[in-house]
Design an enzyme around this catalytic site. Sequence first.
Site, PDB file in Angstrom:
ATOM      1  N   TYR A  51      16.967 -44.855 -29.042  1.00 45.19           N
ATOM      2  CA  TYR A  51      16.930 -44.570 -27.593  1.00 45.19           C
ATOM      3  C   TYR A  51      17.916 -45.460 -26.838  1.00 45.19           C
ATOM      4  CZ  TYR A  51      12.425 -42.341 -28.773  1.00 45.19           C
ATOM      5  OH  TYR A  51      11.434 -41.580 -29.336  1.00 45.19           O
ATOM      6  N   GLY A 186       6.269 -35.701 -27.167  1.00 41.15           N
ATOM      7  CA  GLY A 186       6.432 -34.448 -26.414  1.00 41.15           C
ATOM      8  C   GLY A 186       5.087 -33.839 -26.075  1.00 41.15           C
ATOM      9  N   ARG A 236       3.404 -39.863 -11.172  1.00 41.41           N
ATOM     10  CA  ARG A 236       3.109 -39.107 -12.407  1.00 41.41           C
ATOM     11  C   ARG A 236       2.657 -40.036 -13.531  1.00 41.41           C
ATOM     12  NH1 ARG A 236       7.903 -34.555 -12.815  1.00 41.41           N
ATOM     13  NH2 ARG A 236       7.001 -33.106 -11.317  1.00 41.41           N
ATOM     14  N   ASN A 240      -0.797 -39.332 -15.359  1.00 40.89           N
ATOM     15  CA  ASN A 240      -0.901 -39.152 -16.808  1.00 40.89           C
ATOM     16  C   ASN A 240      -1.889 -40.147 -17.426  1.00 40.89           C
ATOM     17  OD1 ASN A 240       0.982 -37.128 -16.520  1.00 40.89           O
ATOM     18  ND2 ASN A 240       2.725 -38.357 -17.212  1.00 40.89           N
TER      19      ASN A 240
HETATM   20  P1  NAD Z   1       7.019 -35.169 -22.670  1.00 35.67           P
HETATM   21  O1  NAD Z   1       6.226 -34.093 -23.291  1.00 35.67           O
HETATM   22  O2  NAD Z   1       6.378 -36.467 -22.360  1.00 35.67           O
HETATM   23  O3  NAD Z   1       7.680 -34.525 -21.370  1.00 35.67           O
HETATM   24  C1  NAD Z   1       8.398 -35.288 -20.472  1.00 35.67           C
HETATM   25  C2  NAD Z   1       8.744 -34.444 -19.271  1.00 35.67           C
HETATM   26  O4  NAD Z   1       7.547 -33.896 -18.696  1.00 35.67           O
HETATM   27  C3  NAD Z   1       9.343 -35.336 -18.173  1.00 35.67           C
HETATM   28  O5  NAD Z   1      10.733 -35.320 -18.249  1.00 35.67           O
HETATM   29  C4  NAD Z   1       8.850 -34.673 -16.911  1.00 35.67           C
HETATM   30  O6  NAD Z   1       9.789 -33.714 -16.532  1.00 35.67           O
HETATM   31  C5  NAD Z   1       7.595 -33.975 -17.295  1.00 35.67           C
HETATM   32  N1  NAD Z   1       6.363 -34.649 -16.790  1.00 35.67           N
HETATM   33  C6  NAD Z   1       5.815 -35.808 -17.203  1.00 35.67           C
HETATM   34  N2  NAD Z   1       4.663 -36.060 -16.567  1.00 35.67           N
HETATM   35  C7  NAD Z   1       4.482 -35.027 -15.710  1.00 35.67           C
HETATM   36  C8  NAD Z   1       3.474 -34.688 -14.777  1.00 35.67           C
HETATM   37  N3  NAD Z   1       2.401 -35.468 -14.620  1.00 35.67           N
HETATM   38  N4  NAD Z   1       3.611 -33.543 -14.070  1.00 35.67           N
HETATM   39  C9  NAD Z   1       4.692 -32.735 -14.237  1.00 35.67           C
HETATM   40  N5  NAD Z   1       5.679 -32.988 -15.117  1.00 35.67           N
HETATM   41  C10 NAD Z   1       5.570 -34.120 -15.845  1.00 35.67           C
HETATM   42  O7  NAD Z   1       8.342 -35.353 -23.594  1.00 35.67           O
HETATM   43  P2  NAD Z   1       9.161 -36.542 -24.248  1.00 35.67           P
HETATM   44  O8  NAD Z   1       9.632 -37.527 -23.258  1.00 35.67           O
HETATM   45  O9  NAD Z   1      10.180 -35.923 -25.109  1.00 35.67           O
HETATM   46  O10 NAD Z   1       8.093 -37.253 -25.190  1.00 35.67           O
HETATM   47  C11 NAD Z   1       7.354 -38.372 -24.774  1.00 35.67           C
HETATM   48  C12 NAD Z   1       7.671 -39.579 -25.603  1.00 35.67           C
HETATM   49  O11 NAD Z   1       7.465 -39.320 -27.000  1.00 35.67           O
HETATM   50  C13 NAD Z   1       9.139 -40.012 -25.545  1.00 35.67           C
HETATM   51  O12 NAD Z   1       9.467 -40.661 -24.346  1.00 35.67           O
HETATM   52  C14 NAD Z   1       9.247 -40.870 -26.780  1.00 35.67           C
HETATM   53  O13 NAD Z   1       8.691 -42.149 -26.549  1.00 35.67           O
HETATM   54  C15 NAD Z   1       8.397 -40.071 -27.761  1.00 35.67           C
HETATM   55  N6  NAD Z   1       9.234 -39.144 -28.578  1.00 35.67           N
HETATM   56  C16 NAD Z   1       9.338 -39.385 -29.916  1.00 35.67           C
HETATM   57  C17 NAD Z   1      10.077 -38.556 -30.728  1.00 35.67           C
HETATM   58  C18 NAD Z   1      10.151 -38.834 -32.191  1.00 35.67           C
HETATM   59  O14 NAD Z   1      10.978 -38.215 -32.892  1.00 35.67           O
HETATM   60  N7  NAD Z   1       9.358 -39.734 -32.712  1.00 35.67           N
HETATM   61  C19 NAD Z   1      10.759 -37.441 -30.179  1.00 35.67           C
HETATM   62  C20 NAD Z   1      10.647 -37.203 -28.806  1.00 35.67           C
HETATM   63  C21 NAD Z   1       9.875 -38.045 -28.028  1.00 35.67           C
END
Ligand code: NAD
Length: 285
Positions: A51, A186, A236, A240
Amino acid sequence: MTTTPTFTLRDGAAMPAVGFGVYQIPAAETETAVTAALEAGYRHLDTAAAYENEEAVGRAIAASGLPRDELFVTTKLWVQDAGEAPSRAAAGRSLERLGLDHVDLLLIHQPFGDYYGTWRTLQELQREGLVRSIGVSNFAPDRLMDLIDHNEVVPAVNQIEAHPFHQRVADLALLEQHQVRAVAWGPLGQGRGDLFTHPVLTRIAEAHGASVAQVVLAWLLQRGIAVLPKSVHPERMQENLAATELTLAADEMDAIAALDTGVSTAFDHRDPASVHALGTTRFAV
Ligand code: NAD
């Protein structure tokens, strides 16, 4: 401020059930975002060498003045550092960037390259106290089973994509069988598709006076899955975190279970093209 409940990992460590993920937060914005998350009450931070924002996470931790033992910090090693010696050096660089003498959880980010060598090193780093818990990410059931069968330490967690449209039922069954804690990345489907406007999720949210994000997170948490929602907006972040206060009824849980498409909205880690693309991506770490 909401106090996050914890899940106990198979090695006895207590991991806050809701963590703050910093994927795709630019390094220049990460210190501010993590500071806001810590102020909102998050005590579990999820970063990765890939990251390219570990230094900023470290600065926010240092500036917070919070006692180290109140924080649960996860980072991950990327594919380019797979193997016994490279992973030891990479773990050292991550600790240095974070400004920490140990991390609470160190993960193999992807099941590609010499991850068996990496796992042997993680087992050593755990014995040496540089990492408290060790685990994996994006391991499909067959790869996880093989890793468990041919090593001493069973991973404490497998961090995988999991949300209403990609529920990972078979993956979760294997994790439960071996007491490997599932951590959902995600969890909000990365904001893709119609998750936030889906009629089933909206109906349940309205019935509880909650948001769709809270319903989705509560649905994961209620099944023992830790979540890592990401947002740079303080309101948010709080929303969450407060998902831990919501309890869904059995029929609501079932209605969400029916939304599974069985298909990733991000990467299919079994698809040779994705394996090649992810496995050959290099970061300046
Ligand atoms: P996420 O599912 O957390 O979605 C994030 C998006 O959701 C934000 O950009 C925002 O637009 C929206 N959001 C968040 N809270 C909201 C709310 N309360 N209301 C409306 N919209 C909202 O997706 P992510 O960031 O890809 O995943 C979360 C975390 O998981 C990452 O930050 C990382 O730490 C981890 N991750 C790990 C891997 C891996 O390969 N291990 C891959 C992707 C992500």
